[in-house]
Design an enzyme around this catalytic site. Structure first.
Site, PDB file in Angstrom:
ATOM      1  N   HIS A 126       0.874  -1.181   0.000  1.00 18.71           N
ATOM      2  CA  HIS A 126       0.000   0.000   0.000  1.00 18.71           C
ATOM      3  C   HIS A 126       0.914   1.236   0.000  1.00 18.71           C
ATOM      4  O   HIS A 126       1.999   1.199   0.588  1.00 18.71           O
ATOM      5  CB  HIS A 126      -0.838  -0.046   1.276  1.00 18.71           C
ATOM      6  CG  HIS A 126      -1.917   0.982   1.365  1.00 18.71           C
ATOM      7  ND1 HIS A 126      -1.663   2.294   1.678  1.00 18.71           N
ATOM      8  CD2 HIS A 126      -3.254   0.883   1.198  1.00 18.71           C
ATOM      9  CE1 HIS A 126      -2.807   2.955   1.698  1.00 18.71           C
ATOM     10  NE2 HIS A 126      -3.783   2.128   1.406  1.00 18.71           N
ATOM     11  N   ASP A 203       3.230  -4.037   8.113  1.00 18.77           N
ATOM     12  CA  ASP A 203       1.995  -3.298   7.908  1.00 18.77           C
ATOM     13  C   ASP A 203       0.857  -4.306   8.102  1.00 18.77           C
ATOM     14  O   ASP A 203       0.577  -5.117   7.219  1.00 18.77           O
ATOM     15  CB  ASP A 203       1.987  -2.704   6.496  1.00 18.77           C
ATOM     16  CG  ASP A 203       0.634  -2.106   6.127  1.00 18.77           C
ATOM     17  OD1 ASP A 203      -0.324  -2.244   6.922  1.00 18.77           O
ATOM     18  OD2 ASP A 203       0.533  -1.511   5.037  1.00 18.77           O
ATOM     19  N   GLN A 206      -4.300  -5.000   7.263  1.00 20.78           N
ATOM     20  CA  GLN A 206      -5.277  -5.974   6.759  1.00 20.78           C
ATOM     21  C   GLN A 206      -5.182  -7.319   7.468  1.00 20.78           C
ATOM     22  O   GLN A 206      -5.843  -8.272   7.054  1.00 20.78           O
ATOM     23  CB  GLN A 206      -5.102  -6.185   5.244  1.00 20.78           C
ATOM     24  CG  GLN A 206      -5.315  -4.950   4.388  1.00 20.78           C
ATOM     25  CD  GLN A 206      -6.749  -4.448   4.408  1.00 20.78           C
ATOM     26  OE1 GLN A 206      -7.668  -5.109   4.888  1.00 20.78           O
ATOM     27  NE2 GLN A 206      -6.950  -3.241   3.904  1.00 20.78           N
ATOM     28  N   LYS A 229     -10.461  -0.137  10.449  1.00 25.33           N
ATOM     29  CA  LYS A 229     -10.640  -1.352   9.642  1.00 25.33           C
ATOM     30  C   LYS A 229     -11.041  -2.538  10.510  1.00 25.33           C
ATOM     31  O   LYS A 229     -11.048  -3.676  10.066  1.00 25.33           O
ATOM     32  CB  LYS A 229      -9.343  -1.676   8.889  1.00 25.33           C
ATOM     33  CG  LYS A 229      -8.979  -0.646   7.826  1.00 25.33           C
ATOM     34  CD  LYS A 229      -7.728  -1.053   7.101  1.00 25.33           C
ATOM     35  CE  LYS A 229      -7.080   0.078   6.339  1.00 25.33           C
ATOM     36  NZ  LYS A 229      -7.770   0.418   5.089  1.00 25.33           N
ATOM     37  N   CYS A 368      -4.617   2.408  -3.798  1.00 24.93           N
ATOM     38  CA  CYS A 368      -3.358   2.901  -3.225  1.00 24.93           C
ATOM     39  C   CYS A 368      -2.228   1.900  -3.405  1.00 24.93           C
ATOM     40  O   CYS A 368      -1.396   1.713  -2.502  1.00 24.93           O
ATOM     41  CB  CYS A 368      -3.501   3.242  -1.749  1.00 24.93           C
ATOM     42  SG  CYS A 368      -4.655   4.554  -1.430  1.00 24.93           S
TER      43      CYS A 368
HETATM   44  C1  LIG Z   1      -2.373  -2.783   3.634  1.00 20.50           C
HETATM   45  C2  LIG Z   1      -2.720  -1.397   4.058  1.00 20.50           C
HETATM   46  N1  LIG Z   1      -1.774  -0.618   4.594  1.00 20.50           N
HETATM   47  C3  LIG Z   1      -2.028   0.623   5.000  1.00 20.50           C
HETATM   48  C4  LIG Z   1      -3.274   1.174   4.883  1.00 20.50           C
HETATM   49  C5  LIG Z   1      -3.468   2.586   5.311  1.00 20.50           C
HETATM   50  O1  LIG Z   1      -4.324   2.676   6.364  1.00 20.50           O
HETATM   51  P1  LIG Z   1      -4.733   4.103   6.923  1.00 20.50           P
HETATM   52  O2  LIG Z   1      -5.316   4.841   5.774  1.00 20.50           O
HETATM   53  O3  LIG Z   1      -5.721   3.800   7.984  1.00 20.50           O
HETATM   54  O4  LIG Z   1      -3.499   4.734   7.433  1.00 20.50           O
HETATM   55  C6  LIG Z   1      -4.293   0.405   4.330  1.00 20.50           C
HETATM   56  C7  LIG Z   1      -5.661   0.934   4.190  1.00 20.50           C
HETATM   57  O5  LIG Z   1      -6.097   1.531   3.284  1.00 20.50           O
HETATM   58  C8  LIG Z   1      -4.005  -0.900   3.905  1.00 20.50           C
HETATM   59  O6  LIG Z   1      -4.945  -1.656   3.352  1.00 20.50           O
END
Ligand SMILES: Cc1ncc(COP(=O)(O)O)c(C=O)c1O
Lengths: 413, 129
Positions: A126, A203, A206, A229, A368
């Site tokens: 992401h 990270d 998910q 989430k 993203c």
């Molecule tokens: C794998 C992953 N990493 C990071 C994020 C970023 O999360 P946040 O927007 O809550 O910082 C997301 C969510 O969109 C994600 O799916």
């Protein structure tokens, strides 16, 4: 909680906790990888804060401020327990995964990464686990190396061994891909990375919402996730770090709450976790997240995982029947509750737009993850993602909606 | 009312002025990095009037239908008249409310036209932000 007795999810009862599903036709909410719905107990816990003990935390010498502080810290305990952190103070509250990763990139990265060092990422990250490392590389002259994926959407472990050298200082990797759903073998990656002395940032945006993640078993150095989430509110996230690393790291943001004492030219800093929580935090949101943790653990994470697997397998079976559909990512048993696809001759936006007219919410776009889109050789995909309140009927409606989209868009072509 | 009604779908499936011009006076192409929609517009101009217009590209229904409608609307108009086209004119042509993401799809053709013909690079509606 130590010996979780397996009982399947009571999805009917769960859905009653979410007023958003009370409409007819009910919303088929299949965009959970982006953000989940909020159950009543979480909203009520935040309401209770606003209605009965609204005040700033720490330092308040009156009853309701003590209450707020206690609830805020209680939420931290719950979050720390959820991921089995050795010490509660290793769970730092942030705004979200993105802020957690940036905290590491600045505070740990600036001190520990220098020119010529290498940071290994994967092509499926992401942007929030990519751009902070690009910025760090630009600041320091370090180099980013990318781990590729196989055509099934799994990491190429042989290539990982080749990339890993004594120059590798950091591996930053998503536990579960938000596009493909692939569950990455982070346990083995962490072992091998540690063998060359590299640190590992996971990270877990998910993964923590969907199955049991144990930071001690993984032995990861840092782990980041978002409250929104996992049935929690927006504006609250978590960074877990190993104690010795967090203790050595300089502060990220300076200001109130993160200091021990301040003089004109210099300050000394508070202990963990306060050192990394400058300013008034998201108090109601932290309390809400604590209750979200209660909610999903009470539902039972193991049962939640089984439920999502069932939905995923069923969705694969149904969607594979649609002519001209391409599914991305590995087989259901190798992934979490995410299914990405495209339909021949129909733009992903149109697929999502048509589904929306039938009260089915899915995401269409690059999610993203633009480098991954490039690797898949697509501009965008449609993505359906599940959570504990989704049902087989939701999947059936998705299937029917896709058939309708196909009929509508390929009428005369 | 929904996006996937007959008129829009007709424009999508049988677009007006689809194609390219050989040796056009003005030709410009851009994409929307958010969704990859791409549009090129070619113009032949005589006496400051748009004599011929063609568009080509790929993308979702909204972006392609809006381009088709826009080419119909500008043919035979003067460059000065076309310069006055706004975001609202496009929305009127489309005739249905759009959310912020699909709005960009709808406006891509006008953005390409204005960038090509007048060197205006902002999204329609965001010119003075
Ligand atoms: C794998 C992953 N990493 C990071 C994020 C970023 O999360 P946040 O927007 O809550 O910082 C997301 C969510 O969109 C994600 O799916």
């Amino acid at each position: 909680m130590d010996t979780p007795q397996f009982r399947p999810l009571d999805v009917g009862a769960i859905r009653n906790d979410f007023p958003i599903f009370a409409t007819t036709p009910p919303l088929a909410f299949l965009d959970n990888a982006a953000s989940t719905q909020t159950p009543r107990p979480v909203v009520e816990a935040m309401d209770a804060y606003y209605d009965t003990y609204r005040s700033n935390i720490h330092r308040g010498i009156y009853r309701i401020s003590e209450e707020a502080t206690e609830q805020y810290e209680r939420a931290r305990e719950k979050v720390a327990q959820l991921i089995n952190a050795p010490r509660t103070r290793q769970a730092i509250f942030t705004r979200n995964t993105t802020e957690s990763i940036n905290l590491v990139a600045y505070s740990w990265g600036n001190e520990n990464i220098s020119e010529g060092d290498e940071i290994i990422l994967t092509i499926m990250e992401h942007h929030s686990n990519l751009v902070p490392w690009q910025l760090l590389a630009q600041r320091t002259g370090a180099k980013l190396r990318f781990l590729e994926i196989t055509d099934e959407g799994l990491l190429d472990f042989t290539q990982f061994r080749e990339l890993l050298t004594e120059k590798t200082k950091l591996v930053a990797i998503g536990h579960v891909s938000n596009v493909l759903g692939s569950i990455n073998p982070i346990q083995s990656i962490i072992v091998e990375a540690h063998a060359v002395g590299a640190k590992v940032v996971v990270d877990a945006a998910q993964s923590v919402p969907h199955f049991q993640v144990d930071v001690q078993q993984l032995d990861c150095d840092f782990l980041a996730f978002s409250g929104h989430k996992m049935c929690g509110p927006t504006g609250i996230g978590v960074l877990y770090g190993k104690l010795e690393l967090l203790e050595e790291m300089p502060p990220f943001l300076g200001g109130g709450s993160m200091i021990r004492s301040v003089e004109r030219d210099i300050s000394s800093y508070a202990e963990l976790p306060a050192k990394f929580e400058a300013g008034t935090p998201s108090i109601a949101e932290a309390i809400g997240l604590g209750h979200a943790v209660d909610y999903i653990t009470k539902a039972n994470l193991a049962a939640l995982q089984v439920h999502e697997q069932e939905l995923l397998k069923y969705a694969h079976r149904r969607l594979e029947d649609i002519e001209g559909i391409t599914l991305y990512g590995p087989a259901p048993h190798q992934k979490a509750g995410v299914i990405s696809f495209n339909m021949e001759g129909i733009h992903p936006h149109d697929v999502a737009g048509i589904l929306d007219t039938h009260s089915i919410a899915v995401r269409a776009g690059h999610h993203c993850a633009q480098p991954l889109m490039k690797r898949l050789d697509v501009i965008a995909t449609v993505r359906a993602s599940f959570y504990l309140y989704n049902t087989i009927e939701d999947v059936d409606r998705l299937y029917e909606g896709l058939c309708r989209a196909q009929k509508l868009m390929t009428r005369r072509k | 009312m929904n996006i996937y009604q007959e008129e829009l779908l007709d424009h999508y499936e049988n677009p007006s002025n689809y194609g390219t011009l050989t040796d056009p006076d003005i030709s410009h192409e851009e994409d929307n990095p958010l969704c990859g929609d791409r549009i090129r517009i070619d113009l032949n101009v005589e006496d400051n009037t748009i004599k011929e217009v063609r568009f080509c590209g790929h993308g979702c229904t909204i972006s392609q239908a809006a381009a088709s409608m826009l080419t119909e609307a500008i043919e035979g108009k003067t460059l000065a008249e076309v310069k006055q086209f706004t975001k609202d004119d496009i929305l009127d042509m489309i005739g249905i409310p759009l959310g912020p993401v699909r709005l960009k799809c709808a406006l891509l053709a006008l953005k390409v036209l204005k960038a090509g013909a007048y060197g205006i690079n902002a999204w329609p509606g965001e010119e003075d932000e």
